[in-house]
Design an enzyme around this catalytic site. Structure first.
Site, PDB file in Angstrom:
ATOM      1  N   HIS A  61      -4.676   2.043   5.372  1.00 35.30           N
ATOM      2  CA  HIS A  61      -6.031   1.841   4.835  1.00 35.30           C
ATOM      3  C   HIS A  61      -6.570   0.494   5.306  1.00 35.30           C
ATOM      4  CE1 HIS A  61      -6.621   5.336   2.121  1.00 35.30           C
ATOM      5  NE2 HIS A  61      -5.299   5.397   2.240  1.00 35.30           N
ATOM      6  N   TYR A 332       3.942  -1.627  -0.301  1.00 35.61           N
ATOM      7  CA  TYR A 332       2.783  -2.515  -0.380  1.00 35.61           C
ATOM      8  C   TYR A 332       3.230  -3.974  -0.306  1.00 35.61           C
ATOM      9  CZ  TYR A 332      -0.531   1.164  -1.862  1.00 35.61           C
ATOM     10  OH  TYR A 332      -1.345   2.263  -1.923  1.00 35.61           O
TER      11      TYR A 332
END
Length: 343
Positions: A61, A332
């Protein structure tokens, strides 16, 4: 109609170039075959191997737009969750809208997933994260299976496109990917960030004032309506339009989403994000998100430094044992560490 595998791969952010697999045929699914374990560094290595390394940027993303706004919860939600998020008070929000995949050059009309990531600033300094994509289920039931998909979509150096045979082999050996593939084959990309419904994908727990846990999934439904692009619009669209359109939309007035929470029943899957819940499940409006401003993502903007870890949760909301959800936090963290260090 685009082929099944093109839509499938794009929806899970494997193909930044929408036309890369346009000639791949419909495939059958057989016995799942995925390595049993994968580490977070290995996952990020897979993203870098497929999309390249873009110093100081997110590994997935990567292309996004910052936003700010506010959220007001409802009493219906407060009955199931003691979180301050649903107190009925106005909660400041920092958000980020994005396109799936690790290439900053992905065209906005590509059938890559649209993402909405939110950071809620609760009273007393607590923080709640919610990260979503615009499909109701995920592409893999395990981190290893998802890593296999990313590796399979790595472009061939000779052609610059994914190898159809590797994509075929992946699809034939990973039946957990079938559900999203079939769903994606019936949909086009949405026309704008603000005309997109975003889904939690995972199952979470709401914890009420008595400590009782309630299984929930949610979606953010836009009051502007959900609008998909036509095939003609996809062909004619400029390379970049999502950010520009969102900024212009917020100049005209706030973009608004209603948070709709679905309550699970006994037997509903809670640790497999590839399985959907029936639409007949009890559901209610849990709150309203109002986005008042959008800005390009750049250094110094509110959303740019945030690691939208989905396991950052305040009291009253908790994770389930969904292996993808739990693994996302680890991956992440690795991506974030690389990003802040300029790697």
């Amino acid at each position: 109609m685009r082929t099944f595998l093109l839509r499938y791969c794009a929806r899970i952010a494997l193909l930044s170039l929408a036309s890369a697999a346009s000639s791949v045929p419909m495939l059958a699914f057989g016995q799942q075959h995925a390595s049993t374990e994968v580490t977070a560094p290995q996952m990020i290595d897979a993203f870098e191997g497929t999309f390249g390394v873009h110093l100081g940027q997110r590994r997935n993303h990567i292309k996004g737009t910052c936003a700010v706004g506010e959220f007001v919860g409802t009493s219906d939600a407060a009955a199931l969750s003691r979180s301050a998020l649903f107190s009925g008070k106005t909660i400041p929000v920092v958000g980020r809208f994005s396109l799936g995949g690790g290439s900053p050059e992905v065209p906005d009309a590509a059938p890559a997933p649209r993402g909405m990531a939110l950071e809620f600033h609760l009273p007393g300094g607590a923080v709640q994260h919610i990260t979503m994509i615009n499909v109701p289920i995920f592409a893999a039931a395990s981190p290893a299976s998802f890593r296999d998909a990313i590796v399979a979509a790595k472009p061939d150096p000779k052609t610059g496109k994914p190898d159809p045979e590797k994509l075929k082999a992946y699809a034939a050996t990973h039946p957990d990917a079938k559900a999203l593939g079939e769903l994606a084959s019936h949909h086009n990309p949405t026309a704008n960030y603000y005309q997109t419904t975003y889904f939690s994908v995972h199952t979470f727990k709401f914890i009420d004032a008595k400590g009782t846990e309630h299984l929930v999934r949610w979606r953010f439904v836009p009051r502007d309506g959900t609008k998909e692009m036509t095939a003609e619009e996809m062909k004619a669209a400029p390379h970049d339009f999502l950010e520009k359109n969102l900024i212009e939309r917020t100049h005209k007035g706030p973009a608004v989403w209603d948070m709709i929470v679905y309550v699970g029943e006994r037997g509903d899957p809670q640790d497999n994000p590839t399985l959907a819940w029936p639409e007949t499940r009890k559901h209610f409006t849990a709150g309203t998100l109002t986005v008042t401003q959008a800005t390009p993502q750049q250094k110094g903007m509110a959303c740019e430094p945030i690691n939208f870890d989905p396991l950052v949760m305040a009291d009253g909301v908790a994770a389930t044992n969904d292996p993808i959800l739990l693994f996302r936090s680890q991956a992440y963290a690795v991506s974030f560490a690389k990003r802040v260090s300029g790697q």
